[in-house]
Every structure is written in C-alpha cells, then in structure tokens.
Design an enzyme around this catalytic site. Sequence first.
Site, PDB file in Angstrom:
ATOM      1  N   LYS A  32     -23.251  24.366  79.712  1.00 28.34           N
ATOM      2  CA  LYS A  32     -24.461  23.854  80.366  1.00 28.34           C
ATOM      3  C   LYS A  32     -25.284  25.015  80.904  1.00 28.34           C
ATOM      4  CE  LYS A  32     -24.765  21.815  84.585  1.00 28.34           C
ATOM      5  NZ  LYS A  32     -25.941  21.766  85.455  1.00 28.34           N
ATOM      6  N   ASP A  59     -29.888  21.665  80.943  1.00 31.25           N
ATOM      7  CA  ASP A  59     -30.029  20.747  82.071  1.00 31.25           C
ATOM      8  C   ASP A  59     -31.238  21.138  82.922  1.00 31.25           C
ATOM      9  OD1 ASP A  59     -29.524  18.772  83.951  1.00 31.25           O
ATOM     10  OD2 ASP A  59     -27.950  19.925  84.963  1.00 31.25           O
ATOM     11  N   LEU A  60     -32.444  20.806  82.435  1.00 29.17           N
ATOM     12  CA  LEU A  60     -33.660  21.148  83.185  1.00 29.17           C
ATOM     13  C   LEU A  60     -34.291  19.914  83.834  1.00 29.17           C
ATOM     14  CD1 LEU A  60     -35.204  23.833  80.794  1.00 29.17           C
ATOM     15  CD2 LEU A  60     -33.723  24.169  82.773  1.00 29.17           C
ATOM     16  N   LYS A  61     -33.706  18.753  83.625  1.00 28.55           N
ATOM     17  CA  LYS A  61     -34.133  17.499  84.284  1.00 28.55           C
ATOM     18  C   LYS A  61     -35.649  17.323  84.261  1.00 28.55           C
ATOM     19  CE  LYS A  61     -30.082  17.097  87.312  1.00 28.55           C
ATOM     20  NZ  LYS A  61     -29.402  18.396  87.112  1.00 28.55           N
ATOM     21  N   HIS A  63     -39.293  15.800  84.300  1.00 31.23           N
ATOM     22  CA  HIS A  63     -39.916  14.643  84.957  1.00 31.23           C
ATOM     23  C   HIS A  63     -41.400  14.948  85.063  1.00 31.23           C
ATOM     24  CE1 HIS A  63     -39.887  11.696  88.641  1.00 31.23           C
ATOM     25  NE2 HIS A  63     -40.744  11.351  87.696  1.00 31.23           N
ATOM     26  N   ASP A  64     -42.212  14.324  84.228  1.00 30.74           N
ATOM     27  CA  ASP A  64     -43.643  14.636  84.206  1.00 30.74           C
ATOM     28  C   ASP A  64     -44.337  13.516  83.445  1.00 30.74           C
ATOM     29  OD1 ASP A  64     -46.133  16.156  84.170  1.00 30.74           O
ATOM     30  OD2 ASP A  64     -44.892  17.950  84.416  1.00 30.74           O
ATOM     31  N   ILE A  65     -45.621  13.691  83.142  1.00 29.97           N
ATOM     32  CA  ILE A  65     -46.298  12.663  82.346  1.00 29.97           C
ATOM     33  C   ILE A  65     -45.660  12.651  80.940  1.00 29.97           C
ATOM     34  CG2 ILE A  65     -48.464  12.763  83.643  1.00 29.97           C
ATOM     35  CD1 ILE A  65     -49.623  14.470  81.349  1.00 29.97           C
ATOM     36  N   PRO A  66     -45.688  11.480  80.279  1.00 33.37           N
ATOM     37  CA  PRO A  66     -44.977  11.359  78.998  1.00 33.37           C
ATOM     38  C   PRO A  66     -45.319  12.456  77.987  1.00 33.37           C
ATOM     39  CG  PRO A  66     -45.683   9.195  79.758  1.00 33.37           C
ATOM     40  CD  PRO A  66     -46.266  10.191  80.719  1.00 33.37           C
ATOM     41  N   ASN A  67     -46.592  12.816  77.869  1.00 33.52           N
ATOM     42  CA  ASN A  67     -46.999  13.821  76.890  1.00 33.52           C
ATOM     43  C   ASN A  67     -46.359  15.187  77.167  1.00 33.52           C
ATOM     44  OD1 ASN A  67     -48.724  14.781  74.708  1.00 33.52           O
ATOM     45  ND2 ASN A  67     -49.861  15.838  76.311  1.00 33.52           N
ATOM     46  N   THR A 123     -27.122  12.713  93.146  1.00 34.79           N
ATOM     47  CA  THR A 123     -26.013  12.391  94.063  1.00 34.79           C
ATOM     48  C   THR A 123     -26.267  12.939  95.467  1.00 34.79           C
ATOM     49  OG1 THR A 123     -24.833  14.283  93.201  1.00 34.79           O
ATOM     50  CG2 THR A 123     -24.199  12.125  92.354  1.00 34.79           C
ATOM     51  N   ARG A 184     -13.059  17.566  90.077  1.00 35.52           N
ATOM     52  CA  ARG A 184     -12.198  18.513  90.779  1.00 35.52           C
ATOM     53  C   ARG A 184     -10.753  18.241  90.395  1.00 35.52           C
ATOM     54  NH1 ARG A 184     -16.176  20.706  90.985  1.00 35.52           N
ATOM     55  NH2 ARG A 184     -17.330  21.588  92.722  1.00 35.52           N
ATOM     56  N   GLN A 193     -18.937  19.394  96.791  1.00 37.55           N
ATOM     57  CA  GLN A 193     -18.712  18.144  96.055  1.00 37.55           C
ATOM     58  C   GLN A 193     -17.790  17.270  96.894  1.00 37.55           C
ATOM     59  OE1 GLN A 193     -20.303  17.217  93.472  1.00 37.55           O
ATOM     60  NE2 GLN A 193     -20.635  18.860  92.000  1.00 37.55           N
ATOM     61  N   GLY A 213     -18.096  23.160  86.837  1.00 38.97           N
ATOM     62  CA  GLY A 213     -18.612  24.474  87.204  1.00 38.97           C
ATOM     63  C   GLY A 213     -17.563  25.317  87.887  1.00 38.97           C
ATOM     64  N   ARG A 214     -17.580  25.272  89.231  1.00 34.78           N
ATOM     65  CA  ARG A 214     -16.720  26.176  89.998  1.00 34.78           C
ATOM     66  C   ARG A 214     -15.235  26.104  89.699  1.00 34.78           C
ATOM     67  NH1 ARG A 214     -20.014  24.436  95.180  1.00 34.78           N
ATOM     68  NH2 ARG A 214     -20.253  22.685  93.744  1.00 34.78           N
TER      69      ARG A 214
HETATM   70  O1  C5P Z   1     -19.408  23.769  90.456  1.00 32.87           O
HETATM   71  P1  C5P Z   1     -19.456  22.297  90.125  1.00 32.87           P
HETATM   72  O2  C5P Z   1     -18.295  21.822  89.275  1.00 32.87           O
HETATM   73  O3  C5P Z   1     -19.685  21.459  91.346  1.00 32.87           O
HETATM   74  O4  C5P Z   1     -20.735  22.205  89.207  1.00 32.87           O
HETATM   75  C1  C5P Z   1     -21.184  21.003  88.682  1.00 32.87           C
HETATM   76  C2  C5P Z   1     -22.448  21.226  87.913  1.00 32.87           C
HETATM   77  O5  C5P Z   1     -23.070  19.952  87.728  1.00 32.87           O
HETATM   78  C3  C5P Z   1     -23.496  22.093  88.610  1.00 32.87           C
HETATM   79  O6  C5P Z   1     -24.241  22.753  87.587  1.00 32.87           O
HETATM   80  C4  C5P Z   1     -24.334  21.106  89.359  1.00 32.87           C
HETATM   81  O7  C5P Z   1     -25.658  21.534  89.528  1.00 32.87           O
HETATM   82  C5  C5P Z   1     -24.308  19.916  88.397  1.00 32.87           C
HETATM   83  N1  C5P Z   1     -24.514  18.629  89.025  1.00 32.87           N
HETATM   84  C6  C5P Z   1     -23.758  18.139  90.097  1.00 32.87           C
HETATM   85  N2  C5P Z   1     -23.994  16.918  90.619  1.00 32.87           N
HETATM   86  C7  C5P Z   1     -24.936  16.163  90.102  1.00 32.87           C
HETATM   87  C8  C5P Z   1     -25.702  16.601  89.030  1.00 32.87           C
HETATM   88  C9  C5P Z   1     -25.461  17.854  88.515  1.00 32.87           C
HETATM   89  O8  C5P Z   1     -22.869  18.824  90.571  1.00 32.87           O
HETATM   90  N3  C5P Z   1     -25.128  14.960  90.587  1.00 32.87           N
END
Ligand code: C5P
Length: 234
Positions: A32, A59-61, A63-67, A123, A184, A193, A213-214
């Site tokens: 990612k 993962d750039l999420k 969110h803008d106008i459809p075009n 979240t 986790r 988290q 991630g971590r």
């Molecule tokens: O380090 P960790 O396992 O918490 O990373 C989870 C990844 O998922 C990060 O890139 C975080 O930005 C992303 N993420 C998240 N919770 C969300 C959406 C995305 O932790 N609700």
Amino acid sequence: MQNPIIAALDVPTAEQAQQLARDLAPAVGAFKIGKELFVSAGPEIVKKIRATGANVFLDLKFHDIPNTVAKAVAAATRLDVQMLTIHTSGGSEMMRAAEKSAQDAAKTCGRPAPLVLGVTVLTSATNATLAEIGCGSDTEEQVLRLARLAVASGLRGLVCSPLEIVALRKIIPPHVQLVTPGIRTGSEPADDQKRTLTPREAIQAGANWLVIGRPIYAVANPRVAAEKILESIL
Ligand code: C5P
C-alpha cells in the site's frame, strides 16, 4: 488462496519504501502506497514498486467532483495499480464515474481494471464528528448506508474497520471485496489502533485483504513478522 496481506509502506522516502518492498515481497500479496509516501516520492515510487512485479494499492482516497475523480482514477490506472481508494461520501455519480473510468482506462491499456475501493466512514470519526457536519446518522448506520450506495453504484470493493466486517457481509453481495486495516497480532506494543482484530479473526469474519502497517514495518525483522502472520491465516 491468494496472499491477503497488504503491507503498508508508511515510510517517508522512496529508498526506505524500496528496501522494505524488496525484503517483504515473498511474504505479502501487495504493497500500500499512501499519501505520505506518494506526496514525497511521487508516481515514480509506484512505477518502481510495480517494476518489481508486486501488486500496488494506491490509497489516496479521492473525493472531488465526478470529472476530477474520474481523471485521477484514469491516471492511477495508467500507473498500473491493482487497487485504489475513493470516498463513498462523494456520492453515487462520483462513484459511477470512478468505476467507469477505471474500466475504460484499463481497456485502453489492455489490462484488467484496478479494484476501486470505497471508503465509508473514517474510523477516526465518531457520532459527534458526523453530527458536527450535519449528518444525523450514527457511524454504524452511515457505514451501512454508504456501503449499499457504493455497491449500487458499481463498486466491487470497500475498505472497512475489522469490527464492521460481519455487519457488511450481511448486506453486501459476496463478490464485493472487503479490505481492512486495524489488524494486530497481540504481540506488538499498544498504539493508536484501538478496535482491532487478529489477522485470523479478520479473515474468518469475511475480509479478503488485510492492510498491515506497524506490526510489519516497525518491528526488528519485518520479513519474519509477515511470514508469521501469513502462517497464522493459512
Ligand atoms: O500501522 P497500522 O497497521 O495501524 O497501519 C494501517 C494502515 O491502514 C495505515 O496506512 C493507516 O493509514 C491505514 N488505515 C487505518 N485505519 C483506517 C483506514 C486506513 O489504519 N480506518
């Protein structure tokens, strides 16, 4: 089954991302690339990770106008990413435009369309966050509403919290793929988290992909950590 682990390359530089990707490639199913790495290293980092043969989740999420979203999705598709994210709160017209753009751009490039994933309620948002922006629903109602709208708009995947998987699986068709962060293993130090599941629990609940991630990149041996997680779900 495919390897469902998506390792988040949440590092600030291209060099660190490439090093991590080289190390993890045999043990994960995709990488990612999020806002921090993309803004600092640009589309080149997507090309470099793709050049290794790995799958990329951008993962750039959007969110803008459809075009505008359609054009950004087309550009991401030309970069040859396998998954990307948009905000479902952009509405059905925006989501339909994004999905169509992914299909059209992929056809032009002669490859399969990337999976366009809808993000419902972040979240980090609470009922109070929704209330202050004029949304009367609680977070759970809003997640289900946006998920239904995303599926009706043609999206084939959603990003959700691990604790939403069971409720979503009850209301969405089985072909819709669920991607979940908040994973986790139980052996890592506590961090931001709060509401997590283990990799095995998330897969059993109905997740198709786990964004981790971590628990992988921030430990002494990321490769071993990824291999252990994979073993736990096979
Ligand atoms: O380090 P960790 O396992 O918490 O990373 C989870 C990844 O998922 C990060 O890139 C975080 O930005 C992303 N993420 C998240 N919770 C969300 C959406 C995305 O932790 N609700």
